[in-house]
Design an enzyme around this catalytic site. Structure first.
Site, PDB file in Angstrom:
ATOM      1  N   HIS A  76      25.099 -45.176  52.135  1.00 30.97           N
ATOM      2  CA  HIS A  76      23.313 -45.941  51.808  1.00 30.97           C
ATOM      3  C   HIS A  76      24.835 -46.614  50.736  1.00 30.97           C
ATOM      4  O   HIS A  76      25.532 -45.520  50.277  1.00 30.97           O
ATOM      5  CB  HIS A  76      22.538 -45.362  51.437  1.00 30.97           C
ATOM      6  CG  HIS A  76      22.715 -44.415  50.934  1.00 30.97           C
ATOM      7  ND1 HIS A  76      22.543 -43.842  49.425  1.00 30.97           N
ATOM      8  CD2 HIS A  76      22.590 -42.957  51.339  1.00 30.97           C
ATOM      9  CE1 HIS A  76      22.445 -42.486  49.338  1.00 30.97           C
ATOM     10  NE2 HIS A  76      22.642 -41.726  50.330  1.00 30.97           N
ATOM     11  N   ASP A  78      23.456 -47.598  47.542  1.00 31.70           N
ATOM     12  CA  ASP A  78      22.200 -46.983  46.684  1.00 31.70           C
ATOM     13  C   ASP A  78      22.255 -45.850  46.079  1.00 31.70           C
ATOM     14  O   ASP A  78      22.679 -45.364  46.049  1.00 31.70           O
ATOM     15  CB  ASP A  78      20.513 -47.997  46.237  1.00 31.70           C
ATOM     16  CG  ASP A  78      20.212 -46.936  47.726  1.00 31.70           C
ATOM     17  OD1 ASP A  78      20.958 -46.605  48.712  1.00 31.70           O
ATOM     18  OD2 ASP A  78      19.088 -46.665  47.709  1.00 31.70           O
ATOM     19  N   ASP A 109      27.084 -38.813  46.884  1.00 33.54           N
ATOM     20  CA  ASP A 109      26.259 -39.230  47.910  1.00 33.54           C
ATOM     21  C   ASP A 109      25.675 -40.847  46.908  1.00 33.54           C
ATOM     22  O   ASP A 109      25.585 -40.439  46.346  1.00 33.54           O
ATOM     23  CB  ASP A 109      24.749 -38.365  47.138  1.00 33.54           C
ATOM     24  CG  ASP A 109      23.811 -38.710  48.042  1.00 33.54           C
ATOM     25  OD1 ASP A 109      23.864 -39.815  49.041  1.00 33.54           O
ATOM     26  OD2 ASP A 109      21.924 -38.638  47.459  1.00 33.54           O
ATOM     27  N   GLU A 144      17.828 -46.671  50.406  1.00 33.65           N
ATOM     28  CA  GLU A 144      18.062 -45.207  51.509  1.00 33.65           C
ATOM     29  C   GLU A 144      16.782 -44.160  50.154  1.00 33.65           C
ATOM     30  O   GLU A 144      16.494 -43.492  50.706  1.00 33.65           O
ATOM     31  CB  GLU A 144      19.147 -44.493  51.622  1.00 33.65           C
ATOM     32  CG  GLU A 144      19.295 -42.908  52.362  1.00 33.65           C
ATOM     33  CD  GLU A 144      19.172 -41.997  51.971  1.00 33.65           C
ATOM     34  OE1 GLU A 144      18.389 -40.965  52.729  1.00 33.65           O
ATOM     35  OE2 GLU A 144      19.613 -42.170  50.853  1.00 33.65           O
ATOM     36  N   GLU A 145      17.960 -44.630  49.004  1.00 41.07           N
ATOM     37  CA  GLU A 145      16.890 -42.835  47.763  1.00 41.07           C
ATOM     38  C   GLU A 145      15.833 -43.108  47.993  1.00 41.07           C
ATOM     39  O   GLU A 145      15.494 -42.400  47.448  1.00 41.07           O
ATOM     40  CB  GLU A 145      18.167 -42.889  46.629  1.00 41.07           C
ATOM     41  CG  GLU A 145      19.620 -42.575  47.292  1.00 41.07           C
ATOM     42  CD  GLU A 145      19.481 -41.626  47.341  1.00 41.07           C
ATOM     43  OE1 GLU A 145      18.532 -40.275  47.390  1.00 41.07           O
ATOM     44  OE2 GLU A 145      21.445 -40.921  47.661  1.00 41.07           O
ATOM     45  N   GLU A 173      26.588 -38.552  54.672  1.00 40.90           N
ATOM     46  CA  GLU A 173      25.743 -38.695  53.708  1.00 40.90           C
ATOM     47  C   GLU A 173      26.506 -36.921  53.159  1.00 40.90           C
ATOM     48  O   GLU A 173      27.537 -36.352  54.375  1.00 40.90           O
ATOM     49  CB  GLU A 173      24.804 -38.353  54.184  1.00 40.90           C
ATOM     50  CG  GLU A 173      23.396 -39.736  54.332  1.00 40.90           C
ATOM     51  CD  GLU A 173      23.270 -39.655  52.992  1.00 40.90           C
ATOM     52  OE1 GLU A 173      23.323 -39.382  51.668  1.00 40.90           O
ATOM     53  OE2 GLU A 173      22.234 -41.035  53.282  1.00 40.90           O
ATOM     54  N   HIS A 362      22.669 -35.698  42.941  1.00 36.11           N
ATOM     55  CA  HIS A 362      21.639 -36.110  42.030  1.00 36.11           C
ATOM     56  C   HIS A 362      21.507 -35.117  41.197  1.00 36.11           C
ATOM     57  O   HIS A 362      20.896 -35.658  40.363  1.00 36.11           O
ATOM     58  CB  HIS A 362      20.424 -36.157  42.981  1.00 36.11           C
ATOM     59  CG  HIS A 362      19.628 -36.824  43.905  1.00 36.11           C
ATOM     60  ND1 HIS A 362      18.882 -37.034  44.854  1.00 36.11           N
ATOM     61  CD2 HIS A 362      20.944 -37.541  45.275  1.00 36.11           C
ATOM     62  CE1 HIS A 362      18.781 -37.917  45.816  1.00 36.11           C
ATOM     63  NE2 HIS A 362      20.485 -37.930  46.056  1.00 36.11           N
TER      64      HIS A 362
HETATM   65 ZN   LIG Z   1      22.094 -40.274  50.623  1.00 33.81          ZN
END
Ligand SMILES: [Zn+2]
Length: 389
Positions: A76, A78, A109, A144-145, A173, A362
């Protein structure tokens, strides 16, 4: 070297990080990949999905080769929001390189992981006259997030409708916990929530014989359902677990026996169950404890998080060998952790997750060592070399 940009993992990762693609925005991220993959000879599709109440999301599917075996790299573009941007040592979308680290939201990520897979595939193609001994594809979503409704789940469905068949998938991932090479994710437990309802008869506390109090009864059922293990674990999973998370009668009065009690619970379940057999098992136990006297029922929540596991075999073996060769570590095959798009992919083909180290994902100052980008690219290259023999 291809024209129109550098195609090593760091350059691709920086170009991606510089697109502020906080879900649902694409901000040019998929365009970066489209340009590189088209130049390398891929057939590239950009597909937009939407549904009422959600933002439209851009997705990308690219394939080279027409025969099998077909290995797909999923991911992903995003990212989660940067949080307080002034707290970052370097701009959250600057793609700054300092002291051997690439900084930026998505570095780990998982724009970094995507960049490594693209760089590895380009190297592989360059060494094989631009053609794989089979097919290689990229399944990349921008959803995805956040909600994960206009992304991989629909992209897989779209691809299947076109007749695309995948033999194996690598999802990039950040699977490693501490160090590159420590962990491959090969599965996840399933998740199923529900609410237990017990109906009584409302009445005055001074006249309990005219009422039926659901509170002691729901307490009995909660204890019974919590106490009896669902299983004792399987070869690749820890034991399933049913956990009550709230109990409520909605009663503010001290002189009223409530008419109904309810309790919410969640079950994390392993590969000894499917959603259907699990529901049946819990309902059977409930019926046994409730007998004819207690009026109890369960309302199940819809869930798209079924259990899955990729069994150890030739595919996991070649991934382990590639990782061990580059990192000197023999990765654990793990089924722990939270959810990812692998839960959707697993309905189409065996999938493993292996990417960068998740430590800063994150967080403020998300970053990856440049040496990990270089090593992960070599791992993916090692997987390609072993897969297409
Ligand atoms: Zn991810």
């Amino acid at each position: 070297m291809l024209c129109g940009g550098m195609t090593d993992a760091l350059s691709i990762a920086r170009d991606l990080v510089r697109c502020p693609s906080v879900t649902p925005a694409d901000a040019g991220a998929l365009g970066v990949l489209e340009n590189i993959l088209k130049t390398a000879g891929f057939e590239v599709h950009r597909v937009t999905f939407g549904e009422p109440g959600t933002a439209d999301i851009d997705n990308l599917y690219a394939r080279i080769g027409s025969s099998g075996p077909h290995l797909t790299f999923a991911g992903h573009t995003d990212v989660v929001p940067p949080g307080d941007e002034s707290a970052w040592s370097h701009g959250a979308f600057s793609g700054e390189v300092r002291d051997g680290f690439l900084y930026g939201r998505g570095a780990v990520d998982m724009k970094g992981g995507i960049a490594c897979s693209v760089a590895a595939v380009l190297q592989y193609l360059a060494d094989h006259d631009g053609k794989p001994k089979g097919s290689i594809s990229f399944l990349i979503t921008g959803d995805e997030e956040d909600l994960s409704v206009n992304g991989t789940i629909k992209l897989l469905h779209w691809a299947a409708a076109r007749g695309e068949k995948f033999d194996h998938c690598v999802l990039g991932e950040p699977s490693n916990v501490e160090t590159l090479g420590d962990c491959i994710k090969v599965g996840r437990r399933g998740s199923q929530s529900g609410t237990l309802y017990v109906d009584g008869i409302q009445g005055h506390v001074a006249y309990p014989h005219r009422a039926a109090n659901p509170v002691p009864d729901i307490a009995r059922l909660i204890v019974a359902l919590s106490d009896e293990p669902l299983d004792h674990g399987s070869a690749q999973f820890q034991a399933s677990n049913l956990e009550f998370t709230s109990v409520d009668v909605g009663n503010a009065a001290s002189n009223v026996i409530p008419g109904q009690a309810r309790a919410k619970f969640n079950i994390r379940f392993n590969d000894l169950h499917s959603q259907a057999t699990l529901r049946e098992l819990v309902e059977q136990r409930l019926a046994k404890v409730a007998g004819n006297r207690i009026r109890a029922r369960i309302a199940w929540e819809p869930s798209n998080a079924n259990v899955f596991v990729t069994k150890p075999g030739a595919f996991t073996d070649l991934a382990v060998a590639a990782i061990e060769e580059v990192t000197g570590r023999r990765p654990e095959l793990s089924t722990s952790g939270g959810t990812s798009d692998a839960r959707f992919i697993s309905s189409y083909c065996p999938v493993i997750e292996f990417g960068l180290v998740g430590q800063t994902m994150h967080q403020i100052d998300e970053r990856t060592p440049l040496s990990d980008l270089e090593k992960l690219t070599r791992v993916y290259r090692g997987i390609l070399d072993r897969y297409f023999v």
